[in-house]
Design a protein around this motif. Structure first.
Motif, mmCIF file in Angstrom:
data_model
loop_
_atom_site.group_PDB
_atom_site.id
_atom_site.type_symbol
_atom_site.label_atom_id
_atom_site.label_comp_id
_atom_site.label_asym_id
_atom_site.label_seq_id
_atom_site.Cartn_x
_atom_site.Cartn_y
_atom_site.Cartn_z
ATOM 1 N N VAL A 1 1.900 3.481 6.764
ATOM 2 C CA VAL A 1 0.672 3.960 6.108
ATOM 3 C C VAL A 1 -0.418 4.274 7.146
ATOM 4 O O VAL A 1 -1.271 5.139 6.926
ATOM 5 N N VAL B 1 1.215 6.975 -0.390
ATOM 6 C CA VAL B 1 1.441 5.750 0.413
ATOM 7 C C VAL B 1 2.820 5.169 0.084
ATOM 8 O O VAL B 1 3.339 5.386 -1.013
ATOM 9 N N ASN C 1 -2.432 -0.285 0.125
ATOM 10 C CA ASN C 1 -3.409 0.672 -0.416
ATOM 11 C C ASN C 1 -4.787 0.589 0.238
ATOM 12 O O ASN C 1 -5.535 1.558 0.250
#
Ligand code: UD1
Ligand code: BG6
Length: 686
Positions: free
Chosen positions: A523, A642, A654
């Motif tokens: 991410v 993501v 997140n």
């Protein structure tokens, strides 16, 4: 809030220039604790070979509004304009320093520390914390003819020291020691504080004392001393053998670790006296932390040094431009360290479990609690909120949330049958600490989750877990947040035990934890994308973040990051509340991030997206990889994809793009990333 530091070189020649550098560097390391003004006190040249206080010139005090570099500049400028010589050498010298986060009085030289007893600087004090009874003390001192130049609560302390010193000399005519003066001063102080005293009357000596606020002593012996034990012998450490050494006092380990790893964490009620290369400690009997020790007697104590487990690299920026950036990018590693030795997986089909050493003896009690109460402030509160659903699910125990200050304001009910979990990166936040005292008084089992070994919360809770995320220096918490969530998920697994019905779920979470650092690495590759998004949002006034379920916390935390550092109004909103107010704000201009990754709330979030779109909302949707086409209402809607992980771990993934967004927005808007306006990393006053 506020950092205090002192450097005492004993029997080792140091130039004034060097002493200044050590003091300034100490302050730089503590700057994240407060940065609106700073100050130092060092000796005048003729003090170096003269310990007769009658002829010793007063210490030199430099104070400046602004950050540490403004102080550095002003000191060198002042030195240039005066007779003060940077090449002067001192065999023994005691210097003190302070970086401030204003509470009483605006940032200004007169309100900066060291605060002084008056002309002549007979007593100088640097202070972290707050003196709650300063007005009463000030009135008394005013009646005795003292005049005050600052609006600080601190100024009463050096003046009280002078008052005590003068009285003792007048009355007895005998020599009163520095510790006696400070013990007497301390007896009159109420509040939370860590103090360092320097005095014209006690050249080359320093006194440190504390109640509530953190303080530690670092010891560096400059000759190998094979016999030196790490205990204080006969209340003296490093007997007065004349061997060269350097002693450091600091609000936290960051400013000490580059000099030495040998430290003593000073405890509440202790008065630590550095004199002639020795250290002695006196402690008040029955010291109750926040209460005045007026009726207590002091006695000598023996303490052992401990070894810091941190490395100097942790407090450097490495190749990053800012601490916040470094701390965001090191999350794969910090999460690995958080989990190290705590997750057990033997073979692919065999048992998977969690071992939290600090909790294993208390799990039964926690399972039997009537309720679990999470208590924290700011980011730590958000982390607990992210973990709440999984703790409820696996433990079956009701979990409630408390912002520490609100619990105190309401004096909300806490019972003996409760488990109260205190979440705090620093372990020293005043509201959280007071809430801890409140819960202890009410008989609850108190569990700490903190990043700081030896902190007040770690010491005063019955048990707990260190998150081991490493030093976090950026004021906006990032890696501590994700490590806190991971610890609380592990806590849920540990409390949940090994019921068969949850076995598959538990194992999936443990597998997910093992893989989490890789997923965070993935991410983090969104860095450039988030920078591009930040460029689009640079001129906006406001940003909303919608989340629900596990990601309600993500909405709050993402918005908090943007607010804290990018100085942009931002609100985290529980998507379920959308129609109860927030919808009124929606138009084609206001940017709105909707967190809609795959979990039990996914379809509800899809509906939220549709409703916002129907009102022409300017949407940025965060979704699981591969879902872009199903969540995007039209081509203009920006999507952040993501990696998908177990639902309870998804908040860890997140939050990362939102941390990156906040970081880039701040840099692009030209604001200070690591030291956002008006904020401090540890808020040690209410
Ligand atoms: C501990 C050691 C670790 C060692 C490991 C090996 C420490 C700080 N940790 O880690 O170096 O590698 O054993 O067995 O020495 N505690 C509180 N309140 C808090 C946090 C912690 O009371 O807020 C207590 C815990 O209950 C425990 C102790 O502090 O008694 C250490 O906690 P933690 O570091 O989390 O324990 P381990 O992970 O077992
Ligand atoms: C301050 C910090 O507000 O205190 C935040 O700026 C932090 O980053 C909050 O979340 C709580 O601090 P702690 O140390 O108790 O987690």
């Amino acid at each position: 809030m506020c950092g205090i530091f002192a450097y005492l070189n004993y029997n080792v020649d140091r130039e004034r220039r060097y002493i200044l550098q050590v003091l300034f560097n100490g302050l730089r390391r503590l700057e994240y604790r407060g940065y609106d003004s700073a100050g130092i006190a060092i000796d005048d040249s003729s003090a170096k070979c003269n310990s007769n206080s009658n002829s010793t010139p007063p210490p030199l005090v430099f104070r400046q509004e602004g950050n540490i570099e403004s102080l550095v500049k002003s000191v060198y400028k002042e030195v240039e304009e005066t007779e003060v010589n940077l090449e002067d050498r001192f065999g023994t010298h005691a210097g003190i320093a302070h970086t401030r986060w204003a509470t009483h009085g605006e940032p200004a030289p007169r309100n900066s520390h060291p605060q002084t007893s008056g002309p002549g600087n007979e007593f100088l004090v640097v202070h972290n914390g707050v003196i709650t009874n300063y007005e009463v003390l000030k009135e008394t001192l005013l009646r005795h003819g003292y005049t005050f130049e600052s609006e600080t609560d601190t100024e009463v302390i050096p003046k009280l020291a002078k008052f005590v010193y003068d009285k003792a000399n007048e009355a007895a005519g005998e020599v009163v020691t520095f510790s006696q003066v400070v013990l007497e001063v301390m007896r009159h102080l109420e509040g939370a504080y860590a103090l360092i005293f320097k005095s014209l009357h006690y050249p080359n000596e320093l006194i440190a004392c504390k109640r509530g606020s953190p303080l530690l002593l670092g010891v560096k012996e400059l000759t190998e001393n094979k016999d030196s034990s790490s205990a204080f012998e006969d209340n003296k450490f490093l007997s007065k053998d004349g061997k060269p050494k350097e002693l450091f006092l600091s609000s936290d380990a960051n400013a000490v670790v580059e000099h030495t790893k040998k430290v003593l964490v000073i405890e509440d009620g202790e008065v630590v006296h550095l004199k002639d290369g020795g250290v002695s400690i006196l402690k008040f009997e029955n010291d109750k932390g926040e209460h005045r020790a007026s009726l207590s007697r002091a006695f000598s104590v023996r303490r052992a040094l401990s070894v810091l487990e941190m490395e100097v690299e942790q407090i450097n920026k490495g190749h990053y431009e800012h601490y916040m950036q470094k701390e965001i990018h090191e999350q794969p590693e910090s999460l690995t360290t958080t989990m190290r030795g705590r997750l057990i997986r033997r073979g692919s089909n065999i048992s998977k479990s969690v071992l939290l050493g600090g909790l294993k003896d208390h799990l039964k009690t926690i399972r039997r609690s009537r309720r679990i109460v999470f208590i924290g402030c700011g980011t730590s509160y958000n982390a607990a909120l992210a973990a709440r659903p999984i703790l409820e699910e696996l433990s079956g125990v009701p979990v409630t949330m408390e912002i520490a200050s609100d619990l105190l304001d309401r004096e909300g009910p806490i019972y003996r049958e409760d488990t109260a979990i205190f979440v705090s990166q620093s372990g020293e936040t005043a509201d959280t600490l007071l809430a801890l005292q409140y819960a202890l008084d009410n008989g609850a089992l108190c569990v700490g989750i903190t990043n700081t070994v030896g902190s007040a919360i770690a010491r005063n809770t019955h048990c707990g877990v260190h998150i081991n995320a490493g030093a976090e220096i950026g004021v906006a918490s990032t890696k501590a947040y994700t490590s806190q969530i991971v610890v609380m998920v592990m806590l849920a697994l540990a409390i949940g035990g090994d019921t068969i019905s949850y076995q598959a779920r538990r194992e999936a979470i443990i597998d997910g934890l093992f893989d989490l650092p890789n997923k965070v690495r993935e991410v983090l590759k969104l860095d450039q994308e988030m920078k591009d998004l930040a460029k689009q949002l640079i001129a906006e006034q406001s940003l909303l973040v919608f989340g629900r379920g596990y990601n309600y916390a993500t909405a709050l935390e993402g918005a908090l990051k943007v607010k804290e550092v990018a100085l942009m109004h931002s609100e985290g909103i529980l998507a379920g509340e959308m129609k109860h107010g927030p919808l009124a704000l929606v138009d084609e201009n206001l940017p709105i991030v909707v967190v809609a990754t795959r979990d039990a709330c996914f379809s509800k979030q899809q509906s939220v997206i549709q409703q916002l779109h129907a009102r022409k909302g300017r949407l940025i949707v965060m979704c699981s990889k591969g879902d872009a086409s199903s969540v995007r209402p039209n081509e203009n809607c920006r999507v952040i994809e993501v990696p998908q992980v177990e639902d309870c771990l998804q908040p860890v993934i997140n939050v990362v793009p939102l941390q990156l967004l906040a970081y880039h927005l701040t840099v692009l808007r030209g604001y200070n990333v690591d030291q956002p306006r008006n904020l401090a990393k540890s808020v040690t006053t209410q």
